[in-house]
Write a protein that holds these residues in place. Structure first.
Motif, PDB file in Angstrom:
ATOM      1  N   GLN A   1      -6.338   5.292   2.171  1.00 27.79           N
ATOM      2  CA  GLN A   1      -5.316   6.431   2.862  1.00 27.79           C
ATOM      3  C   GLN A   1      -5.121   7.378   1.972  1.00 27.79           C
TER       4      GLN A   1
ATOM      5  N   THR B   1      -0.905  -7.589  -0.822  1.00 24.04           N
ATOM      6  CA  THR B   1       0.383  -7.095  -0.533  1.00 24.04           C
ATOM      7  C   THR B   1       1.532  -8.003   0.343  1.00 24.04           C
TER       8      THR B   1
ATOM      9  N   LEU C   1       0.675  -1.124   0.203  1.00 19.35           N
ATOM     10  CA  LEU C   1      -0.096   0.115  -0.052  1.00 19.35           C
ATOM     11  C   LEU C   1       0.976   1.446  -0.018  1.00 19.35           C
TER      12      LEU C   1
ATOM     13  N   ALA D   1      -4.805   0.897  -1.483  1.00 20.84           N
ATOM     14  CA  ALA D   1      -4.246   2.226  -1.059  1.00 20.84           C
ATOM     15  C   ALA D   1      -5.113   3.469  -1.057  1.00 20.84           C
TER      16      ALA D   1
ATOM     17  N   SER E   1      -3.260  -1.585  -5.356  1.00 23.08           N
ATOM     18  CA  SER E   1      -3.741  -0.226  -5.699  1.00 23.08           C
ATOM     19  C   SER E   1      -5.195   0.159  -5.527  1.00 23.08           C
TER      20      SER E   1
ATOM     21  N   GLU F   1       2.089   1.948  -3.628  1.00 22.01           N
ATOM     22  CA  GLU F   1       0.979   2.254  -4.457  1.00 22.01           C
ATOM     23  C   GLU F   1       0.889   3.867  -4.157  1.00 22.01           C
ATOM     24  N   SER F   2       0.983   4.158  -2.677  1.00 21.63           N
ATOM     25  CA  SER F   2       0.636   5.516  -2.333  1.00 21.63           C
ATOM     26  C   SER F   2       1.872   6.599  -2.756  1.00 21.63           C
TER      27      SER F   2
ATOM     28  N   ASN G   1       2.263   4.426   7.517  1.00 18.85           N
ATOM     29  CA  ASN G   1       1.669   3.142   6.543  1.00 18.85           C
ATOM     30  C   ASN G   1       2.325   2.042   7.143  1.00 18.85           C
TER      31      ASN G   1
ATOM     32  N   PRO H   1      -7.289  -0.541   4.657  1.00 19.96           N
ATOM     33  CA  PRO H   1      -7.305  -1.127   3.358  1.00 19.96           C
ATOM     34  C   PRO H   1      -8.559  -2.232   3.110  1.00 19.96           C
TER      35      PRO H   1
END
Ligand SMILES: NC(=O)c1ccc[n+]([C@@H]2O[C@H](COP(=O)([O-])OP(=O)(O)OC[C@H]3O[C@@H](n4cnc5c(N)ncnc54)[C@H](OP(=O)(O)O)[C@@H]3O)[C@@H](O)[C@H]2O)c1
Length: 307
Positions: free
Chosen positions: A249, A216, A28, A246, A243, A31-32, A102, A211
């Motif tokens: 968040q 992940t 995550l 994430a 994807s 992806e962020s 995170n 999430p």
């Protein structure tokens, strides 16, 4: 829980903004970092392995050559590393718009951080508590900055026990109990932090997200257990891609309509997957007495005092 199918296309332009993502090399966090960079932010990819961080950056820069990403070492199990990170960050950056707390570990066997804290509470809560406190001055100096804490539906199984917060010498420890406690702590901390901001008239907002169930490395590590391995195909059919995971968040980090103390999660069945919306945590996450006691214990353990 009406959804308007919020996606990364809804992220506003982030040019001129500075963002820190802890655990930005994987899942995550990765992806962020990608989404923030795509929208023009300067992103600090904070990770415990610089080699993994550089590899993650390389993957992003391959498709987004203009990405402004700086890899910085941060080990949340080590207060010295957290202090070094905060000092270096402040030497090089005058603003911090979004601190995305995170990084995390899940359901590991009993173990201790470098400072002797039970490792799940130590990494998932105490490390981020110390980091946020050490970055407070730069957050204060950045108008409308945000702190986003990543929790989990597992907060619902969490129980606080202030007589044995750290499962001393493994007493009462189970991997699930400790993970649940750490994720409940993420929410208790979010709400107490928001009260701290309001009391001290600080123009920073504390928000939280979870999430659902996302594919992940966190899940992959857990799936190594033989009994989970049997259920693996079913589990991963239930999981959504990182994807999608994430998005809550990311929405908590940037949605201009977000309000203090909101909690974002997926809009699907049992909040396992879907588009991000405001969700409600379990009532125990709002326990003010627990939040205050956790804050006091966290200040004492980390020696990071919020002022
Ligand atoms: N995936 C899910 O279904 C799910 C569900 C609920 C909540 N969450 C939460 O989502 C967050 C992100 O997890 P993820 O699913 O993206 O898992 P992930 O792919 O395993 O990523 C976790 C990240 O945290 C980093 N990390 C672990 N310990 C650290 C430490 N001591 N110092 C600094 N970084 C550390 C990892 O670094 P390394 O790569 O070096 O290990 C990795 O970058 C966690 O807070 C987790 O509790 C995930």
């Amino acid at each position: 829980m009406a959804s308007n199918n919020w996606t990364i296309t809804d992220i506003p332009d982030l040019t001129g903004k500075t963002v820190i993502v802890t655990g930005g090399n994987s899942g995550l966090g990765f992806e962020s970092v990608k989404a923030f960079a795509l929208k023009g932010a300067r992103v600090i990819l904070a990770c415990r392995s610089v080699a993994k961080g550089e590899e993650a950056k390389k993957q992003i820069v391959k498709f987004l050559p203009t990405a402004d990403i700086q890899v910085m070492e941060l080990d949340l199990t080590d207060l010295k590393s957290i202090r070094n990170f905060a000092t270096k960050f402040k030497q090089n950056h005058a603003r911090l718009d979004i601190l995305l707390n995170n990084a995390g570990i899940m359901m590991v066997p009993y173990g201790l951080t470098k400072d002797g804290f039970e490792s799940q509470l130590g990494t998932n809560h105490l490390g981020h508590f110390a980091l946020t406190g050490l970055l407070l001055d730069v957050l204060k100096n950045t108008p409308t900055s945000r702190v986003v804490n990543v929790s989990s539906m597992a907060h619902s199984s969490g129980e606080m026990d202030f007589n044995n917060l750290l499962f001393e010498k493994g007493k009462g420890y189970t991997p699930i109990k400790a993970y649940g406690r750490s994720k409940l702590s993420n929410l208790l901390f979010t709400y107490e932090l928001q009260r701290f901001f309001e009391t001290n008239k600080i123009n920073t907002m504390a928000v939280a997200a979870h999430p659902g169930f996302s594919d992940t490395n966190l899940a992959h590590t857990m799936m190594e257990k033989w009994y989970y391995r049997l259920l693996k195909p079913l589990f991963f059919r239930m999981a959504q891609p990182a994807s999608m995971g994430a998005l809550p968040q990311l929405r908590a980090s940037v949605d201009p309509a977000a309000k203090p103390s909101q909690f974002y999660g997926p809009d699907g069945k049992r909040q396992m997957k879907g588009y991000p919306v405001v969700v409600q945590p379990k009532e125990k996450a709002f326990n003010k007495d627990d939040a205050r006691r956790l804050w006091e214990a966290s200040e004492k353990l980390t020696s990071v005092i919020y002022s």
